[in-house]
Design a protein around this motif. Structure first.
Motif, PDB file in Angstrom:
ATOM      1  N   ASP A  61       0.829  -1.208   0.000  1.00  0.00           N
ATOM      2  CA  ASP A  61       0.000   0.000   0.000  1.00  0.00           C
ATOM      3  C   ASP A  61       0.863   1.257   0.000  1.00  0.00           C
ATOM      4  O   ASP A  61       0.511   2.279  -0.599  1.00  0.00           O
ATOM      5  CB  ASP A  61      -0.919  -0.034   1.222  1.00  0.00           C
ATOM      6  CG  ASP A  61      -1.929   1.100   1.234  1.00  0.00           C
ATOM      7  OD1 ASP A  61      -2.217   1.658   0.159  1.00  0.00           O
ATOM      8  OD2 ASP A  61      -2.430   1.439   2.312  1.00  0.00           O
ATOM      9  N   LEU A  62       2.003   1.168   0.685  1.00  0.00           N
ATOM     10  CA  LEU A  62       2.863   2.347   0.836  1.00  0.00           C
ATOM     11  C   LEU A  62       3.880   2.503  -0.290  1.00  0.00           C
ATOM     12  O   LEU A  62       4.601   3.506  -0.309  1.00  0.00           O
ATOM     13  CB  LEU A  62       3.620   2.264   2.166  1.00  0.00           C
ATOM     14  CG  LEU A  62       2.806   2.439   3.451  1.00  0.00           C
ATOM     15  CD1 LEU A  62       3.693   2.220   4.666  1.00  0.00           C
ATOM     16  CD2 LEU A  62       2.173   3.834   3.503  1.00  0.00           C
ATOM     17  N   GLU A  65       4.833   5.805  -1.808  1.00  0.00           N
ATOM     18  CA  GLU A  65       4.100   6.898  -1.166  1.00  0.00           C
ATOM     19  C   GLU A  65       4.819   7.445   0.056  1.00  0.00           C
ATOM     20  O   GLU A  65       4.585   8.580   0.481  1.00  0.00           O
ATOM     21  CB  GLU A  65       2.697   6.411  -0.778  1.00  0.00           C
ATOM     22  CG  GLU A  65       1.758   7.524  -0.357  1.00  0.00           C
ATOM     23  CD  GLU A  65       0.387   6.993   0.036  1.00  0.00           C
ATOM     24  OE1 GLU A  65      -0.423   7.791   0.541  1.00  0.00           O
ATOM     25  OE2 GLU A  65       0.130   5.792  -0.147  1.00  0.00           O
ATOM     26  N   ASP A  66       5.695   6.645   0.645  1.00  0.00           N
ATOM     27  CA  ASP A  66       6.361   7.047   1.876  1.00  0.00           C
ATOM     28  C   ASP A  66       7.485   8.052   1.644  1.00  0.00           C
ATOM     29  O   ASP A  66       7.939   8.705   2.591  1.00  0.00           O
ATOM     30  CB  ASP A  66       6.933   5.815   2.585  1.00  0.00           C
ATOM     31  CG  ASP A  66       7.922   5.070   1.702  1.00  0.00           C
ATOM     32  OD1 ASP A  66       7.457   4.408   0.755  1.00  0.00           O
ATOM     33  OD2 ASP A  66       9.144   5.153   1.956  1.00  0.00           O
ATOM     34  N   ASN A  69       7.614  11.589   3.227  1.00  0.00           N
ATOM     35  CA  ASN A  69       6.620  11.656   4.294  1.00  0.00           C
ATOM     36  C   ASN A  69       7.131  10.840   5.476  1.00  0.00           C
ATOM     37  O   ASN A  69       7.043   9.607   5.477  1.00  0.00           O
ATOM     38  CB  ASN A  69       5.280  11.101   3.798  1.00  0.00           C
ATOM     39  CG  ASN A  69       4.156  11.311   4.809  1.00  0.00           C
ATOM     40  OD1 ASN A  69       4.344  11.106   6.000  1.00  0.00           O
ATOM     41  ND2 ASN A  69       2.992  11.719   4.333  1.00  0.00           N
ATOM     42  N   LEU A  72       4.656   8.181   7.138  1.00  0.00           N
ATOM     43  CA  LEU A  72       4.464   6.939   6.396  1.00  0.00           C
ATOM     44  C   LEU A  72       5.758   6.139   6.296  1.00  0.00           C
ATOM     45  O   LEU A  72       5.738   4.906   6.285  1.00  0.00           O
ATOM     46  CB  LEU A  72       3.918   7.245   5.003  1.00  0.00           C
ATOM     47  CG  LEU A  72       2.525   7.893   4.964  1.00  0.00           C
ATOM     48  CD1 LEU A  72       2.071   8.111   3.525  1.00  0.00           C
ATOM     49  CD2 LEU A  72       1.499   7.050   5.722  1.00  0.00           C
TER      50      LEU A  72
END
Length: 296
Positions: A61-62, A65-66, A69, A72
């Motif tokens: 899921d990550l 995207e991390d 950030n 995350l």
């Protein structure tokens, strides 16, 4: 939604998480939360997935995207550790601790990874930077108890009570210390867990487990067995319930093999399994020294 109601909803998610109500945390509808509360809520939901053994799903899921950030990225480090990628988790946790030491998620999640990998002093140095982060306080207390420094754990709880007297986490941390201090503190801890376990809004596996552990310390084995039997029936796949049921069976002189197998299937990385394996190897090594030697 009223902003105060939204803030209360985030508190509800926090409380549900720390009570071990992980499916409820995941199912919370967070769409009405304010933008600043969306990320903390998502972090809790991802952590709940990790607690349920879904670390691989969290990492997927990550993916990508991390980057940039820290919240995350801290979740990613925790998921990597839970998935068994210890080197990557350690590297990421130490990097986050160096570059984002004031981030609350980094403090707690990177601190958790560092402590789990035996880097207690590094974890404590990171956690010491918190500014009113109750999760950081709770983790500091756990680390001090792990180090058998009950005096420091008690000092941490007493300091937190001056500014967060009614917090669920502070009450739980005080109970953890009470179970280590013993004496009349056993009964005080029991009352905290009994109240939590009996309240429909907070009843959860970890509350029942805490109540059962307090019963054990009070020498009330049948009561502890009743509490854990109820917990196993309601939460058959909850790792902490299974782990404590194993301990109870051993104390009661009953077989725990079936429960050990269930824990292995539910959460193979659980510390109790590692401890059992280590003790078994030590026993075998000791027994081998006294094995009869028969000449060929």
């Amino acid at each position: 939604m009223d902003p105060f109601s939204a803030e209360g909803e985030l508190i509800n998610i926090h409380n549900a998480f720390h009570q071990g109500q992980y499916p409820a945390v995941i199912d919370f509808d967070t769409t009405a939360l304010s933008p600043e509360n969306q990320l903390p809520a998502r972090v809790l939901q991802l952590r709940a997935q990790i607690a349920l053994g879904q670390a691989a799903a969290v990492l997927a899921d990550l993916a990508g995207e991390d980057e940039g950030n820290p919240d995350l990225a801290a979740v990613k480090a925790l998921a990597q550790h839970a998935a068994g990628d210890l080197d990557s988790a350690s590297t990421l946790a130490q990097d986050l601790a160096e570059n984002f030491p004031d981030n609350a998620s980094v403090q707690v999640l990177a601190g958790t990874v560092l402590q789990a990998q035996g880097l207690s002093e590094e974890a404590l140095a990171l956690l010491a930077k918190h500014q009113g982060n109750l999760e950081a306080v709770a983790l500091i207390v756990q680390i001090h108890l792990h180090q058998n420094r009950t005096d420091l754990a008690l000092k941490e709880v007493q300091a937190a009570k001056r500014w967060a007297q009614d917090s669920l986490l502070v009450n739980l941390a005080e109970s953890w210390v009470g179970l280590r201090v013993g004496g009349e503190k056993y009964q005080a801890a029991f009352y905290v867990y009994e109240e939590l376990a009996s309240a429909p809004s907070t009843a959860a596996p970890l509350s029942i487990v805490g109540q059962a552990v307090a019963e054990l310390h009070l020498g009330r084995l049948p009561e502890a067995e009743a509490a854990l039997s109820m917990a196993l029936e309601k939460y058959p796949d909850e790792a902490e319930v299974i782990a404590n049921a194993i301990v109870l069976n051993v104390l009661a002189g009953k077989s725990a093999e079936e429960l050990e197998l269930r824990l292995q299937q539910t959460l193979p990385s659980h510390p109790l399994l590692s401890d059992i394996q280590e003790k078994s190897e030590l026993f075998d090594a000791a027994a081998a020294k006294y094995a009869p030697r028969v000449a060929a």
